[in-house]
Design an enzyme around this catalytic site. Sequence first.
Site, mmCIF file in Angstrom:
data_model
loop_
_atom_site.group_PDB
_atom_site.id
_atom_site.type_symbol
_atom_site.label_atom_id
_atom_site.label_comp_id
_atom_site.label_asym_id
_atom_site.label_seq_id
_atom_site.Cartn_x
_atom_site.Cartn_y
_atom_site.Cartn_z
ATOM 1 C CG ASN A 10 -1.770 1.138 1.422
ATOM 2 O OD1 ASN A 10 -1.367 2.270 1.145
ATOM 3 N ND2 ASN A 10 -2.982 0.913 1.888
ATOM 4 C CG ASP A 69 -4.442 -6.209 9.339
ATOM 5 O OD1 ASP A 69 -4.461 -5.896 8.134
ATOM 6 O OD2 ASP A 69 -5.410 -6.755 9.895
ATOM 7 C CG PHE A 151 -3.797 5.497 2.600
ATOM 8 C CD1 PHE A 151 -2.812 6.024 3.409
ATOM 9 C CD2 PHE A 151 -4.368 4.275 2.947
ATOM 10 C CE1 PHE A 151 -2.395 5.342 4.544
ATOM 11 C CE2 PHE A 151 -3.949 3.581 4.068
ATOM 12 C CZ PHE A 151 -2.961 4.120 4.877
ATOM 13 N N GLY A 152 -7.121 5.744 1.789
ATOM 14 C CA GLY A 152 -8.207 4.990 2.419
ATOM 15 C C GLY A 152 -9.313 5.887 2.964
ATOM 16 C CG ASP A 154 -6.245 9.050 5.914
ATOM 17 O OD1 ASP A 154 -6.553 8.422 6.939
ATOM 18 O OD2 ASP A 154 -5.097 9.039 5.432
ATOM 19 N NE ARG A 180 -0.080 2.520 8.704
ATOM 20 C CZ ARG A 180 -1.287 2.974 8.359
ATOM 21 N NH1 ARG A 180 -1.487 4.259 8.169
ATOM 22 N NH2 ARG A 180 -2.293 2.141 8.207
HETATM 23 P P1 IMP Z 1 -4.688 -3.419 5.467
HETATM 24 O O1 IMP Z 1 -4.070 -3.109 6.795
HETATM 25 O O2 IMP Z 1 -3.680 -3.424 4.360
HETATM 26 O O3 IMP Z 1 -5.570 -4.616 5.519
HETATM 27 O O4 IMP Z 1 -5.566 -2.160 5.120
HETATM 28 C C1 IMP Z 1 -6.878 -2.035 5.464
HETATM 29 C C2 IMP Z 1 -7.558 -0.886 4.796
HETATM 30 O O5 IMP Z 1 -7.924 -0.012 5.851
HETATM 31 C C3 IMP Z 1 -6.739 -0.048 3.830
HETATM 32 O O6 IMP Z 1 -6.873 -0.484 2.513
HETATM 33 C C4 IMP Z 1 -7.372 1.317 4.003
HETATM 34 O O7 IMP Z 1 -8.461 1.453 3.167
HETATM 35 C C5 IMP Z 1 -7.826 1.302 5.434
HETATM 36 N N1 IMP Z 1 -6.829 1.979 6.236
HETATM 37 C C6 IMP Z 1 -5.800 1.433 6.936
HETATM 38 N N2 IMP Z 1 -5.067 2.387 7.503
HETATM 39 C C7 IMP Z 1 -5.622 3.550 7.133
HETATM 40 C C8 IMP Z 1 -5.270 4.889 7.377
HETATM 41 O O8 IMP Z 1 -4.265 5.223 8.011
HETATM 42 N N3 IMP Z 1 -6.081 5.809 6.842
HETATM 43 C C9 IMP Z 1 -7.176 5.499 6.119
HETATM 44 N N4 IMP Z 1 -7.536 4.275 5.834
HETATM 45 C C10 IMP Z 1 -6.752 3.285 6.340
#
Ligand code: IMP
Length: 197
Positions: A10, A69, A151-152, A154, A180
Site C-alpha cells: 500500500n 494490519d 489514503f483509504g 482519511d 500508525r
Molecule cells: P490493510 O491493513 O492493508 O488490511 O488495510 C486495510 C484498509 O484499511 C486499507 O486499505 C485502508 O483502506 C484502510 N486503512 C488502513 N489504515 C488507514 C489509514 O491510516 N487511513 C485510512 N484508511 C486506512
Amino acid sequence: MKKLCIASTNKGKIWELKSLLDGVFELYLLEDFGALPEAEEPFESFLKNAKNKAKHYAKFTGMPTFSEDAGLCVRALNLFPGVRSKRFIAESGGEQNAFARLENMLAAKDDRRAEFVCVSVIFDPQSGQIFTGKGAMQGEIRFPAQGASGFGFDPIFTPVGYQQTIAELGETVKSAIGHRGKSVRALLKNYREKMSS
Ligand code: IMP
C-alpha cells in the site's frame, strides 16, 4: 544499522512507514525482492493478520520484516469494517463507493464515533523473535469526504480535538497523532526493550 524490510504493498502506508522507520533501520521494500506472492489476511484479529503477513514475507526477504494490519472501526456498526477494511473497499469497487455505502449504513444512526486501529509487527526469521506494537486514533465519521492527503478512509475521518479530516490535516499531523505513528513507536519501544535485555 540493522536491515528491515517494510512488507506492504500500500503506497500510502509505505510513505508513512518510511518516515517513521527511516534512520532507525536500513530500509528495504518488497519490490527489492522481485515479484512475491501476496500475503493473505484471513484472521478476525489485526495482530494475527500482521504476524501472518510479516512471517509470509520474511520467507522471501530472509531479513527482519515489518508488517502491519490496520482498519477503521465504526462504533454504531459493531466496529465494522475493522479487519475487513481492505475487503470492504475492494468489494465496494473503490473508496468513493465505500464512502457512499458507509454513509447509507450510518444514515439512521446518530453515533458517528469511530477509531482507526493499527497493529505493527517485526518478525526476525533468524532468531524467530517477534516484536509488536498497537496504536489507535479516536474520532468520528463525517460526510462528504474532504481533503486530498493520505489514503483509504482519511477523507471521512475527523480526529477528536480537530475540525478537519485527516486528509485535510496532512501527513505531519497524521504521523504525530495517528494510529500508525503510535503503533510504530510502541513497536520500537518493545523492540529496544527486548534487544537490550
Ligand atoms: P490493510 O491493513 O492493508 O488490511 O488495510 C486495510 C484498509 O484499511 C486499507 O486499505 C485502508 O483502506 C484502510 N486503512 C488502513 N489504515 C488507514 C489509514 O491510516 N487511513 C485510512 N484508511 C486506512
